[in-house]
Design a protein around this motif. Structure first.
Motif, PDB file in Angstrom:
ATOM      1  N   GLN A  95       0.821  -1.210   0.000  1.00 14.47           N
ATOM      2  CA  GLN A  95       0.000   0.000   0.000  1.00 14.47           C
ATOM      3  C   GLN A  95       0.858   1.265   0.000  1.00 14.47           C
ATOM      4  O   GLN A  95       0.367   2.337  -0.366  1.00 14.47           O
ATOM      5  CB  GLN A  95      -0.947  -0.001   1.204  1.00 14.47           C
ATOM      6  N   TYR A  96       2.109   1.155   0.391  1.00 11.84           N
ATOM      7  CA  TYR A  96       3.011   2.298   0.284  1.00 11.84           C
ATOM      8  C   TYR A  96       3.162   2.721  -1.179  1.00 11.84           C
ATOM      9  O   TYR A  96       3.352   3.904  -1.479  1.00 11.84           O
ATOM     10  CB  TYR A  96       4.370   1.936   0.873  1.00 11.84           C
ATOM     11  N   MET A  97       3.053   1.756  -2.074  1.00 11.23           N
ATOM     12  CA  MET A  97       3.162   2.044  -3.498  1.00 11.23           C
ATOM     13  C   MET A  97       1.833   2.484  -4.110  1.00 11.23           C
ATOM     14  O   MET A  97       1.800   3.338  -4.990  1.00 11.23           O
ATOM     15  CB  MET A  97       3.684   0.804  -4.242  1.00 11.23           C
ATOM     16  N   VAL A 155      -2.693  12.343   0.259  1.00 12.66           N
ATOM     17  CA  VAL A 155      -3.875  13.168   0.521  1.00 12.66           C
ATOM     18  C   VAL A 155      -3.470  14.559   0.983  1.00 12.66           C
ATOM     19  O   VAL A 155      -3.806  15.563   0.357  1.00 12.66           O
ATOM     20  CB  VAL A 155      -4.785  12.492   1.562  1.00 12.66           C
ATOM     21  N   ASP A 156      -2.747  14.652   2.088  1.00 13.74           N
ATOM     22  CA  ASP A 156      -2.394  15.975   2.602  1.00 13.74           C
ATOM     23  C   ASP A 156      -1.035  16.017   3.294  1.00 13.74           C
ATOM     24  O   ASP A 156      -0.687  17.027   3.889  1.00 13.74           O
ATOM     25  CB  ASP A 156      -3.460  16.466   3.576  1.00 13.74           C
ATOM     26  N   ASP A 157      -0.265  14.941   3.238  1.00  9.27           N
ATOM     27  CA  ASP A 157       0.997  14.896   3.972  1.00  9.27           C
ATOM     28  C   ASP A 157       2.081  14.284   3.092  1.00  9.27           C
ATOM     29  O   ASP A 157       1.980  13.133   2.676  1.00  9.27           O
ATOM     30  CB  ASP A 157       0.840  14.077   5.254  1.00  9.27           C
ATOM     31  N   LEU A 158       3.110  15.098   2.813  1.00  7.67           N
ATOM     32  CA  LEU A 158       4.221  14.615   1.982  1.00  7.67           C
ATOM     33  C   LEU A 158       5.350  14.006   2.808  1.00  7.67           C
ATOM     34  O   LEU A 158       6.355  13.585   2.251  1.00  7.67           O
ATOM     35  CB  LEU A 158       4.787  15.769   1.138  1.00  7.67           C
ATOM     36  N   LYS A 159       5.184  13.944   4.128  1.00  9.26           N
ATOM     37  CA  LYS A 159       6.276  13.489   4.980  1.00  9.26           C
ATOM     38  C   LYS A 159       6.286  11.977   5.185  1.00  9.26           C
ATOM     39  O   LYS A 159       7.039  11.464   6.002  1.00  9.26           O
ATOM     40  CB  LYS A 159       6.188  14.192   6.341  1.00  9.26           C
ATOM     41  N   VAL A 160       5.470  11.258   4.444  1.00 10.93           N
ATOM     42  CA  VAL A 160       5.421   9.807   4.599  1.00 10.93           C
ATOM     43  C   VAL A 160       6.664   9.176   3.983  1.00 10.93           C
ATOM     44  O   VAL A 160       7.300   9.746   3.085  1.00 10.93           O
ATOM     45  CB  VAL A 160       4.154   9.227   3.938  1.00 10.93           C
ATOM     46  N   ASN A 161       7.008   7.982   4.462  1.00 18.32           N
ATOM     47  CA  ASN A 161       8.099   7.207   3.891  1.00 18.32           C
ATOM     48  C   ASN A 161       7.756   5.730   4.017  1.00 18.32           C
ATOM     49  O   ASN A 161       6.631   5.371   4.390  1.00 18.32           O
ATOM     50  CB  ASN A 161       9.434   7.543   4.572  1.00 18.32           C
ATOM     51  N   VAL A 162       8.713   4.883   3.706  1.00 15.94           N
ATOM     52  CA  VAL A 162       8.437   3.457   3.668  1.00 15.94           C
ATOM     53  C   VAL A 162       8.087   2.896   5.050  1.00 15.94           C
ATOM     54  O   VAL A 162       7.460   1.830   5.157  1.00 15.94           O
ATOM     55  CB  VAL A 162       9.655   2.702   3.074  1.00 15.94           C
ATOM     56  N   PHE A 163       8.422   3.609   6.111  1.00 15.71           N
ATOM     57  CA  PHE A 163       8.124   3.137   7.471  1.00 15.71           C
ATOM     58  C   PHE A 163       6.843   3.755   8.042  1.00 15.71           C
ATOM     59  O   PHE A 163       6.536   3.562   9.214  1.00 15.71           O
ATOM     60  CB  PHE A 163       9.295   3.473   8.406  1.00 15.71           C
ATOM     61  N   SER A 164       6.094   4.482   7.235  1.00 16.63           N
ATOM     62  CA  SER A 164       4.925   5.221   7.739  1.00 16.63           C
ATOM     63  C   SER A 164       3.675   4.373   7.871  1.00 16.63           C
ATOM     64  O   SER A 164       2.664   4.850   8.378  1.00 16.63           O
ATOM     65  CB  SER A 164       4.624   6.414   6.819  1.00 16.63           C
ATOM     66  N   MET A 199       1.365   3.287   5.627  1.00 13.21           N
ATOM     67  CA  MET A 199       0.255   3.938   4.938  1.00 13.21           C
ATOM     68  C   MET A 199      -0.890   2.954   4.703  1.00 13.21           C
ATOM     69  O   MET A 199      -0.669   1.782   4.386  1.00 13.21           O
ATOM     70  CB  MET A 199       0.724   4.497   3.589  1.00 13.21           C
ATOM     71  N   THR A 200      -2.106   3.465   4.844  1.00  9.39           N
ATOM     72  CA  THR A 200      -3.307   2.684   4.536  1.00  9.39           C
ATOM     73  C   THR A 200      -4.288   3.575   3.791  1.00  9.39           C
ATOM     74  O   THR A 200      -4.313   4.806   3.997  1.00  9.39           O
ATOM     75  CB  THR A 200      -3.975   2.144   5.803  1.00  9.39           C
ATOM     76  N   CYS A 201      -5.092   2.982   2.945  1.00  5.99           N
ATOM     77  CA  CYS A 201      -6.068   3.735   2.178  1.00  5.99           C
ATOM     78  C   CYS A 201      -7.079   2.768   1.571  1.00  5.99           C
ATOM     79  O   CYS A 201      -6.885   1.550   1.592  1.00  5.99           O
ATOM     80  CB  CYS A 201      -5.391   4.555   1.075  1.00  5.99           C
TER      81      CYS A 201
END
Length: 452
Positions: free
Chosen positions: A277-279, A284-293, A295-297
């Motif tokens: 899901q990182y890929m 949405v509103d945050d560019l500070k994400v990385n591979v350790f964040s 992410m879900t959607c």
């Protein structure tokens, strides 16, 4: 006297005989030397040409792995750093294309020409990416009292400001025209706009792909790289028919063979990339994400297996195939993308080759040891990125309206009183739906009346 004559004649005769014998010996010696020439012409271990080729190969291989390592490090660092990578390629490509197509000696007498080139570049970047920057930084910058107000004003009038900046550059260009240099100056202006259209504008679409999800950035890049590798391998093993005159080493067999292997590679790439899901998640509103964040959607439907009914053809019945198959639609889309990467994107590289031959340059630059310039590595990526963007927006995007886009639109187009009025109307709707209390709504209404 006769004796002297005879003696002189004898001396002359002997000299001729000795000269002839020496000549014969020289001829025999030269013939012997020529007979062993093939042995002497065999390549030696200390041949400087052989040493230079080996050194170039080693440098090219080392920097290939360096670029791969840096690329994957940037991917893991997050979307923000991927955008910076595209901006770097954008600016560097512009610089390299301008440098090889203009006569630097002319710039001595025309210092404003180079300045205008860079002015048009950053004006174009401001027009293309200004709103995206504001969208993802507004929640931080809007908190600054004075700066936030002016930045909001710039965002609200972004298109008009961009137009004024471009017109100002146009006026400066006309003011800078000098007799005796007109041909060069107009040629420089045309080249600048060509690079802005073919490189900078298409790189902007690659940034939009990143915001839609790293999948739409990495898959096109991977397909172009795979196609380039297999075009070389198929060309050296099967290539016989020349494909295009400006690139004599490109063959039809390599071109078609690379298409086949790129389609196969697209299936494997989708299998690997779509599992994360990182890929696949958009920003949405945050560019500070990385591979350790973590992410879900909500996944786009193309990443969810769906049932497709096969057409009732006799060949399917004879093979005892099921009436339907379950597959992720992204595999079908990946085949379309891989076909474009194989059949159309290479012409971006052919275009770059033609431009280099037109200006009699081997490479666009030497910023990457063993590989030339950045443009030599990304010439096909621009066309592939723009096609991916249009394909995604046409066939895949759900055109979702999210909270971030609504807030950004409100902040760009409404003043403070209008924003409060919007909040009041939203709360009125929530009261009617029994989500919030009437007391809370009345208090908010009093605040609104005080502001009005």
């Amino acid at each position: 006297m006769n004796q002297n004559q005879y003696s002189t004649g004898a001396d002359v005769g002997s000299s001729k005989i000795e000269g002839a014998s020496i000549t014969n010996r020289n001829n025999i010696q030269s013939s012997n030397e020529s007979s062993i020439t093939p042995i002497a012409s065999e390549p030696k271990l200390n041949d400087p040409t052989h040493s230079n080729k080996l050194q170039a190969f080693v440098i090219r291989t080392i920097w290939t792995f360096v670029m791969i390592g840096v690329f994957f490090f940037i991917l893991s660092a997050g979307h923000f750093w991927c955008i910076l990578l595209v901006l770097f390629c954008q600016i560097t490509t512009f610089k390299e294309c301008i440098n090889i197509t203009v006569e630097n000696s002319q710039l001595i007498n025309l210092p404003l020409t180079r300045t205008l080139n860079w002015y048009f570049l950053f004006t174009t970047i401001f027009y293309l990416d200004g709103l995206s920057v504001w969208q993802f930084s507004s929640k931080y910058l809007s908190k600054i009292p004075v700066i936030g107000y002016y930045l909001n004003w710039f965002a609200m009038n972004h298109v008009f400001i961009s137009y004024c900046l471009y017109v100002s550059g146009f006026v400066l260009f006309v003011k800078s025209l000098k007799m005796g240099h007109l041909r060069y100056q107009f040629k420089s202006l045309c080249i600048t706009h060509m690079v802005l259209l073919l490189c900078v504008s298409q790189a902007h679409l690659i940034i939009q792909n990143i915001l839609s999800g790293l999948f739409w950035f990495l898959l096109p890049c991977g397909l172009v790289i795979v196609n380039d590798i297999f075009a070389y391998l198929c060309g050296i093993t099967m290539g016989k028919t020349k494909l295009i005159s400006i690139s004599p080493k490109k063959t039809l067999e390599g071109f078609l063979g690379a298409w086949f292997f790129t389609v196969l590679a697209s299936v494997l790439l989708v299998k690997v990339l779509s599992s994360s899901q990182y890929m696949t998640c958009p920003i949405v509103d945050d560019l500070k994400v990385n591979v350790f964040s973590n992410m879900t959607c909500d996944l786009n439907p193309v990443f969810i297996p769906q049932e497709f009914r096969l057409p009732p053809l006799t060949i399917f019945k004879s093979l005892n195939l099921p009436a339907s198959i379950t597959i992720k639609p992204i595999y079908i889309h990946a085949i379309n993308l891989s076909s474009f990467a194989s059949l159309f994107a290479p012409f971006g590289g052919f275009f770059a080759s033609g431009l280099k031959r037109a200006v009699k340059a081997k490479d666009f630059g030497d910023s990457i040891p063993g590989h030339g310039g950045v443009t030599d590595r990304v010439d096909c990526q621009f066309m592939m990125g723009s096609f991916t963007y249009l394909y995604y927006q046409t066939f895949i995007s759900e055109n979702r309206i999210n909270v971030s886009s609504i807030l950004t639109t409100a902040m760009m187009n409404l003043n403070e009183k209008q924003i409060v009025a919007l909040i009041v109307e939203l709360n009125k709707f929530l009261v009617e739906q029994n989500v919030i209390s009437i007391e809370f709504y009345n208090n908010l209404l009093e605040v609104y009346n005080q502001l009005v």
